[in-house]
Design a protein around this motif. Structure first.
Motif, PDB file in Angstrom:
ATOM      1  N   ALA A   1      42.806  35.925  43.146  1.00 56.88           N
ATOM      2  CA  ALA A   1      42.304  36.924  42.201  1.00 56.88           C
ATOM      3  C   ALA A   1      40.909  37.404  42.567  1.00 56.88           C
ATOM      4  CB  ALA A   1      42.311  36.353  40.786  1.00 56.88           C
ATOM      5  N   LEU A   2      40.680  38.727  42.368  1.00 62.65           N
ATOM      6  CA  LEU A   2      39.355  39.330  42.521  1.00 62.65           C
ATOM      7  C   LEU A   2      38.711  39.034  43.866  1.00 62.65           C
ATOM      8  CD1 LEU A   2      37.854  38.872  38.941  1.00 62.65           C
ATOM      9  CD2 LEU A   2      38.727  40.959  40.006  1.00 62.65           C
TER      10      LEU A   2
ATOM     11  N   GLU B   1      41.253  50.177  35.148  1.00 61.56           N
ATOM     12  CA  GLU B   1      41.135  48.716  35.215  1.00 61.56           C
ATOM     13  C   GLU B   1      39.919  48.302  36.023  1.00 61.56           C
ATOM     14  OE1 GLU B   1      44.908  47.607  36.827  1.00 61.56           O
ATOM     15  OE2 GLU B   1      45.890  47.553  34.859  1.00 61.56           O
TER      16      GLU B   1
ATOM     17  N   ASP C   1      43.034  42.428  42.671  1.00 61.56           N
ATOM     18  CA  ASP C   1      42.538  42.614  41.300  1.00 61.56           C
ATOM     19  C   ASP C   1      42.550  41.293  40.531  1.00 61.56           C
ATOM     20  OD1 ASP C   1      45.121  42.157  40.648  1.00 61.56           O
ATOM     21  OD2 ASP C   1      45.537  44.159  39.863  1.00 61.56           O
ATOM     22  N   LEU C   2      42.339  41.431  39.259  1.00 60.66           N
ATOM     23  CA  LEU C   2      42.199  40.283  38.377  1.00 60.66           C
ATOM     24  C   LEU C   2      43.382  39.322  38.466  1.00 60.66           C
ATOM     25  CD1 LEU C   2      40.229  39.324  36.173  1.00 60.66           C
ATOM     26  CD2 LEU C   2      41.534  40.675  34.515  1.00 60.66           C
ATOM     27  N   TYR C   3      44.587  39.867  38.740  1.00 59.67           N
ATOM     28  CA  TYR C   3      45.793  39.032  38.795  1.00 59.67           C
ATOM     29  C   TYR C   3      46.170  38.689  40.231  1.00 59.67           C
ATOM     30  CZ  TYR C   3      45.873  41.143  34.212  1.00 59.67           C
ATOM     31  OH  TYR C   3      45.515  41.572  32.981  1.00 59.67           O
TER      32      TYR C   3
ATOM     33  N   GLU D   1      32.784  43.867  41.008  1.00 68.42           N
ATOM     34  CA  GLU D   1      33.960  44.039  41.862  1.00 68.42           C
ATOM     35  C   GLU D   1      34.149  45.521  42.161  1.00 68.42           C
ATOM     36  OE1 GLU D   1      34.308  41.872  39.153  1.00 68.42           O
ATOM     37  OE2 GLU D   1      34.269  40.024  40.331  1.00 68.42           O
TER      38      GLU D   1
ATOM     39  N   GLN E   1      35.535  46.361  35.468  1.00 71.72           N
ATOM     40  CA  GLN E   1      34.972  45.270  36.285  1.00 71.72           C
ATOM     41  C   GLN E   1      33.653  45.660  36.946  1.00 71.72           C
ATOM     42  OE1 GLN E   1      36.753  42.365  36.498  1.00 71.72           O
ATOM     43  NE2 GLN E   1      38.496  43.194  35.362  1.00 71.72           N
TER      44      GLN E   1
END
Lengths: 324, 293
Positions: free
Chosen positions: B61-62, B247, B74-76, B256, B251
């Motif tokens: 993630a990230l 999205e 990304d976050l996931y 990010e 961040q």
């Protein structure tokens, strides 16, 4: 019996905008441009009738009324006994194969996106039950008849010369075997060298198919060659109508006399009648009362201010003049 | 904007001439290549994209730009590059469908109104003027809000905002072209009205329409991304450039930067490419407009 009978044809265009508004405020009748005031003539089967006159006299408006591109204000147009001045477009449709037109500008009158073949074929598609192969054969035949080789059939208008374009226009007009063709100054946009060839082509087509022409022109030399009779138009009326030979030998109406006197003759010593009109052609919005030539005519008399009688025959000719 | 004088009608350019002239304008030619590449990437997305677009990986993630994830994750833990490639599918197809529908509807209505003219024109053009006076994006927002935000409804909303511009364009061309002598010739030959309009006149209105449609593709993409960005358009988890930018935007504060930058760049490059191609087409199809914006 004449093929085409035109009686007291009238075409007035209403004016919009400020003049119309002012007239309404003053309680006056709405202002109109009287492009065609009252025009009557016959065209016999197989005959070429010329309609001559200077620019703006209403010649082309008459043509557009005959083809019903315009709805005449009043009057009657009979084709082969059928009244067409008031027909709606659906009723006019089947008659269109018999009444065709060759336009003045050979470039503007061809659709730039269609080939010569498609434009000629369209007339057949709309008016005959021929299948694709027969249509193709007929298009080839018509193109050949107007002097266009088969190799030109699939070209677009911009790939053709001016003379070739006018031949496509002629082919489109005669494809359905019409009986009456209106030629609206068919040679005025062409080079002088091409004119005679197109004129010869038109004459041979007339002779071969028994076509009747209404030949609109301001070129008196061509008229003399092509037409059996000539109608002279001035400011929306026919001022004189006579056999071609008669008219050129002895013009009676002062306007015709001026028109013929203005044709240049390639002989510096020729003794010719000097007959010149004064001033400029008046606006069709403000016509003179009485004779339309009033104020310009060199043989004008007080009687000319009176309303003109509806023309009179003299020596078997039609002349609309108080003084003749 | 249309300054077309009633000159002799322009001949249809031949394909080889089109090709030669397009190559003479390197900027537009380059832009055309970019659009071609994006379209190819969209079509072959499952083969090109290194990962499935919605494969999550909590361990990754990230992550920032790296060899394993060229545009980061990304976050996931979903791969950004794959998501951007797959997003091109929905972005391009919705923009294209919306533009195509608007072109068809707008030009048919415009052709009828322009050919008929007179009082029909006066009455029909007033609602069109009213729609055009309304900000297009607010209108699109209103329509998606009213219809509900499915992919089809986003396309409908974009389409409705575009119809008036084609309608007006074709109506103006029609008013001019119906007076041409070849229109009279078509009447004289005996064409019914529908054939005069569809076969003889409408094809001659095409050049400005093609330019307008190309420029509008860019605008449709922007509208769509903007609708998605504010949550009215395509919904997450669908990968769409506007959705991804939104999205990513949340961040920004945590640093990010790759999350909003790359989808944003995708939108910008695609829109710019369509605009450049449109400008090039305009120069090509109407030399009189050269240098006028």
């Amino acid at each position: 019996m004449p093929l085409v009978e035109v009686r007291e044809l009238q075409m007035h265009f209403p004016l919009g905008g400020l003049p119309a508004l002012l007239a309404r405020l003053r309680g006056l009748p709405a202002p109109v441009v009287r492009a065609v005031q009252s025009v009557s003539f016959d065209v016999a089967p197989g005959e070429t009738l010329a309609l001559v006159g200077e620019s703006g006299c209403g010649k082309s408006t008459v043509a557009r009324c005959l083809l019903r591109l315009l709805d005449p204000t009043a009057g009657s147009i009979r084709y082969d006994g059928t009244e067409i001045a008031t027909l709606d477009s659906d009723a006019m449709q089947p008659l269109r194969r018999n009444i065709q037109m060759v336009f003045q500008d050979p470039t503007a009158s061809l659709n730039p996106r269609l080939t010569a073949r498609r434009m000629v074929e369209e007339a057949l598609l709309l008016h005959t039950a021929l299948d694709a192969a027969d249509r193709r054969a007929r298009v080839d035949g018509v193109l050949e008849e107007v002097g266009l080789g088969r190799e030109l059939a699939d070209r677009h208008p911009h790939e053709l010369s001016g003379g070739q374009r006018q031949r496509v226009n002629i082919a489109r007009a005669i494809a359905t075997n019409p009986r009456f063709v209106v030629l609206d100054e068919p040679t005025s946009a062409l080079d002088v060298s091409l004119r005679s060839r197109i004129i010869l082509l038109l004459e041979s087509l007339r002779a071969r198919h028994g076509l009747s022409y209404l030949f609109i022109s301001h070129d008196l030399a061509t008229v003399k060659y092509l037409a059996g009779r000539v109608a002279v138009m001035y400011l929306g009326v026919i001022v004189e109508l006579a056999e071609t030979g008669e008219l050129f030998a002895r013009p009676l109406h002062p306007y015709t006399r001026a028109l013929i006197a203005a044709v240049p003759v390639p002989d510096p010593d020729s003794q010719r009648e000097r007959f010149v009109l004064e001033g400029e052609i008046p606006s069709p919005m403000e016509l003179p009362s009485g004779c339309p030539l009033r104020g310009r005519c060199p043989i004008e008399q007080p009687v000319c201010a009176e309303p003109r009688r509806s023309g009179k025959s003299r020596l078997g000719r039609y002349v609309a003049c108080h003084r003749v | 904007m249309q300054t077309s004088a009633p000159l002799a009608p322009l001949p249809p350019p031949s394909p080889s001439l089109v090709w030669r002239r397009i190559r003479r304008n390197p900027l537009s030619f380059g832009a055309l290549c970019v659009i071609g590449l994006i379209a190819l990437a969209a079509i072959f997305a499952p083969w090109i994209a290194p990962y499935p677009p919605d494969a999550t990986d909590a361990a990754a993630a990230l992550q920032s730009v790296s060899w394993r994830h060229p545009l980061g994750t990304d976050l996931y833990g979903r791969d950004q590059l794959s998501r951007i490639i797959f997003a091109a599918r929905i972005d391009l197809s919705v923009a294209f469908a919306a533009t195509a529908a608007a072109v068809v509807i707008g030009s048919l209505l415009g052709a009828i109104i322009g050919y008929r003219g007179g009082w029909v024109d006066h009455i029909a053009m007033r609602p069109v003027d009213a729609i055009m006076a309304f900000p297009a994006f607010v209108l699109a927002m209103g329509i998606t809000a009213a219809l509900g935000n499915s992919t089809v409804n986003v396309a409908i909303a974009i389409s409705i905002t575009q119809v008036p511009s084609y309608l007006r364009l074709i109506r103006g061309e029609m008013l001019r072209i119906r007076e041409m002598e070849y229109a009279d010739a078509a009447r004289t030959v005996g064409n019914p009205t529908w054939r005069i309009v569809l076969i003889h006149l409408l094809p001659n209105c095409m050049p400005p329409l093609i330019v307008q449609a190309t420029l509008a593709m860019g605008f449709a993409l922007l509208t769509m991304a903007a609708l998605s960005f504010i949550g009215l358009g395509i919904q997450p988890p669908q990968s769409e450039w506007g959705v991804m930018t939104a999205e990513g935007a949340s961040q920004i504060v945590t640093g990010e930067w790759w999350l909003f930058l790359f989808p944003g760049l995708a939108i910008m490059i695609t829109v710019l490419a369509f605009n450049l191609v449109g400008d090039g087409l305009r120069d090509f199809l109407d030399p009189r407009m050269r240098g006028i914006r």
